[in-house]
Design an enzyme around this catalytic site. Structure first.
Site, PDB file in Angstrom:
ATOM      1  N   ASP A  94     -16.550 -22.349 -46.287  1.00  0.00           N
ATOM      2  CA  ASP A  94     -17.425 -22.783 -45.197  1.00  0.00           C
ATOM      3  C   ASP A  94     -17.222 -24.247 -44.830  1.00  0.00           C
ATOM      4  OD1 ASP A  94     -18.514 -20.225 -45.263  1.00  0.00           O
ATOM      5  OD2 ASP A  94     -20.082 -20.824 -46.671  1.00  0.00           O
TER       6      ASP A  94
ATOM      7  N   LYS B 274     -13.277 -24.166 -41.395  1.00  0.00           N
ATOM      8  CA  LYS B 274     -11.885 -23.762 -41.134  1.00  0.00           C
ATOM      9  C   LYS B 274     -11.755 -23.089 -39.769  1.00  0.00           C
ATOM     10  CE  LYS B 274     -12.075 -21.231 -44.831  1.00  0.00           C
ATOM     11  NZ  LYS B 274     -13.370 -21.655 -45.405  1.00  0.00           N
TER      12      LYS B 274
ATOM     13  N   GLY C 272     -16.463 -15.743 -43.274  1.00  0.00           N
ATOM     14  CA  GLY C 272     -17.194 -15.803 -42.008  1.00  0.00           C
ATOM     15  C   GLY C 272     -16.772 -17.099 -41.348  1.00  0.00           C
ATOM     16  N   HIS C 273     -15.922 -17.002 -40.362  1.00  0.00           N
ATOM     17  CA  HIS C 273     -15.371 -18.199 -39.702  1.00  0.00           C
ATOM     18  C   HIS C 273     -16.011 -18.325 -38.321  1.00  0.00           C
ATOM     19  CE1 HIS C 273     -11.590 -17.896 -42.466  1.00  0.00           C
ATOM     20  NE2 HIS C 273     -12.715 -18.109 -43.113  1.00  0.00           N
TER      21      HIS C 273
ATOM     22  N   GLN D 127     -12.053 -18.520 -47.576  1.00  0.00           N
ATOM     23  CA  GLN D 127     -12.763 -19.105 -48.720  1.00  0.00           C
ATOM     24  C   GLN D 127     -12.289 -20.556 -48.905  1.00  0.00           C
ATOM     25  OE1 GLN D 127     -11.436 -15.593 -49.273  1.00  0.00           O
ATOM     26  NE2 GLN D 127     -13.387 -15.262 -48.279  1.00  0.00           N
TER      27      GLN D 127
HETATM   28  P1  GDP Z   1     -15.528 -21.586 -42.339  1.00  0.00           P
HETATM   29  O1  GDP Z   1     -15.870 -20.392 -43.138  1.00  0.00           O
HETATM   30  O2  GDP Z   1     -14.769 -22.607 -43.129  1.00  0.00           O
HETATM   31  O3  GDP Z   1     -14.840 -21.259 -41.048  1.00  0.00           O
HETATM   32  O4  GDP Z   1     -16.921 -22.279 -41.967  1.00  0.00           O
HETATM   33  P2  GDP Z   1     -18.242 -21.518 -41.442  1.00  0.00           P
HETATM   34  O5  GDP Z   1     -18.006 -21.095 -40.055  1.00  0.00           O
HETATM   35  O6  GDP Z   1     -18.687 -20.499 -42.409  1.00  0.00           O
HETATM   36  O7  GDP Z   1     -19.298 -22.688 -41.540  1.00  0.00           O
HETATM   37  C1  GDP Z   1     -19.157 -23.870 -40.829  1.00  0.00           C
HETATM   38  C2  GDP Z   1     -20.372 -24.045 -39.941  1.00  0.00           C
HETATM   39  O8  GDP Z   1     -20.412 -25.365 -39.444  1.00  0.00           O
HETATM   40  C3  GDP Z   1     -20.367 -23.166 -38.710  1.00  0.00           C
HETATM   41  O9  GDP Z   1     -21.686 -22.883 -38.351  1.00  0.00           O
HETATM   42  C4  GDP Z   1     -19.702 -24.046 -37.642  1.00  0.00           C
HETATM   43  O10 GDP Z   1     -20.099 -23.706 -36.318  1.00  0.00           O
HETATM   44  C5  GDP Z   1     -20.250 -25.383 -38.028  1.00  0.00           C
HETATM   45  N1  GDP Z   1     -19.384 -26.536 -37.767  1.00  0.00           N
HETATM   46  C6  GDP Z   1     -18.023 -26.646 -37.866  1.00  0.00           C
HETATM   47  N2  GDP Z   1     -17.648 -27.921 -37.646  1.00  0.00           N
HETATM   48  C7  GDP Z   1     -18.782 -28.624 -37.392  1.00  0.00           C
HETATM   49  C8  GDP Z   1     -19.055 -29.989 -37.117  1.00  0.00           C
HETATM   50  O11 GDP Z   1     -18.185 -30.842 -37.079  1.00  0.00           O
HETATM   51  N3  GDP Z   1     -20.371 -30.334 -36.919  1.00  0.00           N
HETATM   52  C9  GDP Z   1     -21.376 -29.429 -36.982  1.00  0.00           C
HETATM   53  N4  GDP Z   1     -22.619 -29.864 -36.788  1.00  0.00           N
HETATM   54  N5  GDP Z   1     -21.167 -28.133 -37.232  1.00  0.00           N
HETATM   55  C10 GDP Z   1     -19.875 -27.741 -37.458  1.00  0.00           C
HETATM   56  P1  IMO Z   2     -15.235 -18.493 -45.874  1.00  0.00           P
HETATM   57  O1  IMO Z   2     -13.859 -17.984 -45.539  1.00  0.00           O
HETATM   58  C1  IMO Z   2     -18.292 -19.345 -48.871  1.00  0.00           C
HETATM   59  C2  IMO Z   2     -18.349 -16.781 -52.438  1.00  0.00           C
HETATM   60  C3  IMO Z   2     -19.566 -15.885 -52.565  1.00  0.00           C
HETATM   61  C4  IMO Z   2     -19.682 -15.781 -54.080  1.00  0.00           C
HETATM   62  C5  IMO Z   2     -18.221 -15.756 -54.522  1.00  0.00           C
HETATM   63  C6  IMO Z   2     -17.679 -14.361 -54.773  1.00  0.00           C
HETATM   64  O2  IMO Z   2     -16.249 -18.216 -44.834  1.00  0.00           O
HETATM   65  O3  IMO Z   2     -15.173 -19.922 -46.284  1.00  0.00           O
HETATM   66  P2  IMO Z   2     -16.993 -12.352 -53.173  1.00  0.00           P
HETATM   67  O4  IMO Z   2     -17.802 -11.579 -52.170  1.00  0.00           O
HETATM   68  O5  IMO Z   2     -15.783 -13.001 -52.605  1.00  0.00           O
HETATM   69  O6  IMO Z   2     -16.679 -11.547 -54.408  1.00  0.00           O
HETATM   70  O7  IMO Z   2     -17.999 -13.521 -53.681  1.00  0.00           O
HETATM   71  O8  IMO Z   2     -17.477 -16.378 -53.477  1.00  0.00           O
HETATM   72  N1  IMO Z   2     -17.619 -16.670 -51.155  1.00  0.00           N
HETATM   73  C7  IMO Z   2     -17.700 -17.552 -50.152  1.00  0.00           C
HETATM   74  N2  IMO Z   2     -18.466 -18.673 -50.020  1.00  0.00           N
HETATM   75  N3  IMO Z   2     -17.424 -19.010 -47.905  1.00  0.00           N
HETATM   76  C8  IMO Z   2     -16.639 -17.921 -48.035  1.00  0.00           C
HETATM   77  O9  IMO Z   2     -15.679 -17.599 -47.134  1.00  0.00           O
HETATM   78  C9  IMO Z   2     -16.784 -17.113 -49.185  1.00  0.00           C
HETATM   79  N4  IMO Z   2     -16.220 -15.973 -49.603  1.00  0.00           N
HETATM   80  C10 IMO Z   2     -16.728 -15.715 -50.821  1.00  0.00           C
HETATM   81  O10 IMO Z   2     -20.700 -16.485 -52.004  1.00  0.00           O
HETATM   82  O11 IMO Z   2     -20.270 -16.942 -54.610  1.00  0.00           O
HETATM   83 MG    MG Z   3     -17.567 -19.295 -43.707  1.00  0.00          MG
END
Ligand code: GDP
Ligand code: IMO
Ligand code: MG
Length: 427
Positions: A15, A18, A42-43, A226
């Protein structure tokens, strides 16, 4: 051969942002490739105020015409992929003819999801708090050599044998306790055969395709899922996911040799988060953490769970930079630190009264380290939505300089908001 490929990897516990970074970089790319993980990812991407959360489809998919490839290392849940593709089509984004899944990708089935929940319950106090998306059980079947791959769907007789074998093993291992997964064989076979049609136009031999693209001078992005600290071997085991999220996962997850990889961009959130259980040395408690969680909207994009919040940890970051061969950093969510009086950064750990600057190799030690912090000034005004380096407040620039100096890695991109345009490409 001139290699125009770039890996984008998360260097923390996932998270990191990416999705947003890959979406930004995809404009100048020809193909975006997922090499590992599954729908536990979840991207999030926000374009023109519209939010998209991608689980299996590569984060370049919102750019029309970009090729989106899902490699053999991915744990592919056909139901999730199908609904993601339908959703995008309904929202006016054409995906037809540009999404391909490798024949060797293993399927994540209903039985794996039920098993994931069953295992979590069975772990009791040692639960991992997985996403319950069946990822661990699907990877386990892969290495136990009983998994079902996309290619198996095209050989009905073989599929029947594999399906009954898989069911037998699951029944045996759960000793009938996981009622839901002790499925009826006929229904299970039906579920599997129903996927064949879906994969007919998607199944492809991805490895040679990627090598040809790169050899032809095309620009390819390898999308990490991840984060490095969740890598099954190099993360905070056993509180990890079940795949290789670090750079080696690209080669095993796609079947290509290292010479096809150019740059490695490490994505780093300007503070830290973690969803699920496991050690987190710089975790904050109380109001400060709540404030960042609210400001950064730190709730899981797959499960909605509140994310745990902490300060940036340079000890683990430096280790993950070395492990992945990171050549540039992308710092995200800098705007979330707007309004903080001071910003803490962990530069070392204290373990049993001794200071150390490296990551302890043993998981129990990592749970016991105390962070040693350096305090930096926060900034006046905000960086939210800033698009030019010159417009960053002095102290915000100082924070970035500090990260560059301590890691020795240049920062190529800074994200100042969730929108596609809230991005600074650094000089
Ligand atoms: P990922 O799994 O690495 O793609 O990240 P996620 O999408 O799960 O979580 C990142 C969260 O931060 C999402 O809600 C994005 O919309 C948000 N986000 C990404 N970059 C920024 C930023 O620079 N500022 C803010 N406020 N939110 C951001
Ligand atoms: P993105 O790509 C954050 C965490 C889960 C749990 C552990 C194992 O969005 O960054 P799993 O379901 O993979 O067996 O869970 O890994 N986890 C993540 N945490 N972002 C993710 O993906 C994750 N994918 C798995 O919360 O602690
Ligand atoms: Mg994510």
């Amino acid at each position: 051969m001139k290699v125009n490929s770039t890996a984008v990897l998360g260097l923390q516990w996932g998270d990191e942002g990416k999705g947003k970074v890959i979406d930004c970089l995809s404009e100048n790319c020809d193909a975006v490739v997922r090499f590992g993980g599954g729908s536990n990812a979840g991207h999030t991407i926000v374009v023109g105020g519209e939010k998209f959360i991608l689980r299996l489809l590569p984060s370049g998919v919102l750019h029309p015409g970009k090729l989106c490839l899902i490699g053999p290392g991915v744990a592919c849940d056909p139901d999730v992929l199908q609904s993601e593709m339908n959703d995008l089509q309904e929202r006016g984004i054409s995906v037809s003819g540009r999404v391909f899944v490798d024949f060797g990708a293993h399927l994540v089935l209903a039985l794996h999801k039920a098993r994931d929940s069953f295992e979590e319950t069975a772990r009791g106090n040692h639960a991992i708090d997985t996403t319950r998306r069946g990822i661990g059980p699907s990877y386990a079947d892969r290495v136990s050599r009983i998994g079902i791959r996309v290619s198996d769907l095209f050989y009905p007789e073989l599929l029947k044998v594999k399906a009954s074998n898989l069911l037998k093993m699951h029944k045996f291992c759960s000793r009938g306790e996981a009622g839901e997964i002790v499925d009826e064989a006929g229904r299970f076979f039906e579920e599997l055969t129903s996927y064949r049609k879906f994969f007919e136009s998607l199944a492809d031999d991805i490895s040679p395709r990627i090598m040809k693209l790169i050899a032809d001078g095309k620009r390819v992005l390898f999308e990490g899922a991840q984060g490095s600290l969740l890598d099954v071997d190099y993360g905070t085991y056993p509180y990890t996911t079940s795949s290789h999220t670090t750079v080696g996962g690209i080669f095993t997850g796609l079947g290509i040799p290292p010479k096809y990889l150019g740059d490695v961009i490490g994505v780093v959130k300007s503070y830290m988060t973690r969803v699920g259980f496991g050690p987190f040395p710089t975790e904050m408690s109380g109001k400060q953490g709540d404030r960042l969680r609210e400001r950064g909207y730190e709730f899981g994009s797959v499960t909605g769970r509140p994310r745990r919040i902490g300060w940036l940890d340079l000890v683990s970051l430096k280790r993950m930079i070395d492990l992945n061969g990171v050549s540039r950093l992308a710092i995200t969510k800098l705007d979330v630190l707007d309004g903080m009086n001071e910003i803490l950064v962990c530069e070392a750990y204290e373990l049993n009264g001794k200071k150390q600057e490296s990551l302890p190799p043993n998981h129990p030690d990592f749970s016991n380290v105390k962070p040693v912090y350096t305090r930096l000034n926060g900034w006046e005004g905000g960086v939210s939505g800033v698009k030019r380096e010159a417009n960053l407040p002095v102290q915000a620039h100082a924070y970035l300089d500090f990260i560059e100096k301590k890691t020795g890695i240049p920062i190529g991109l800074v994200s100042t908001g969730f929108g596609r345009d809230d991005t600074i490409f650094m000089k």
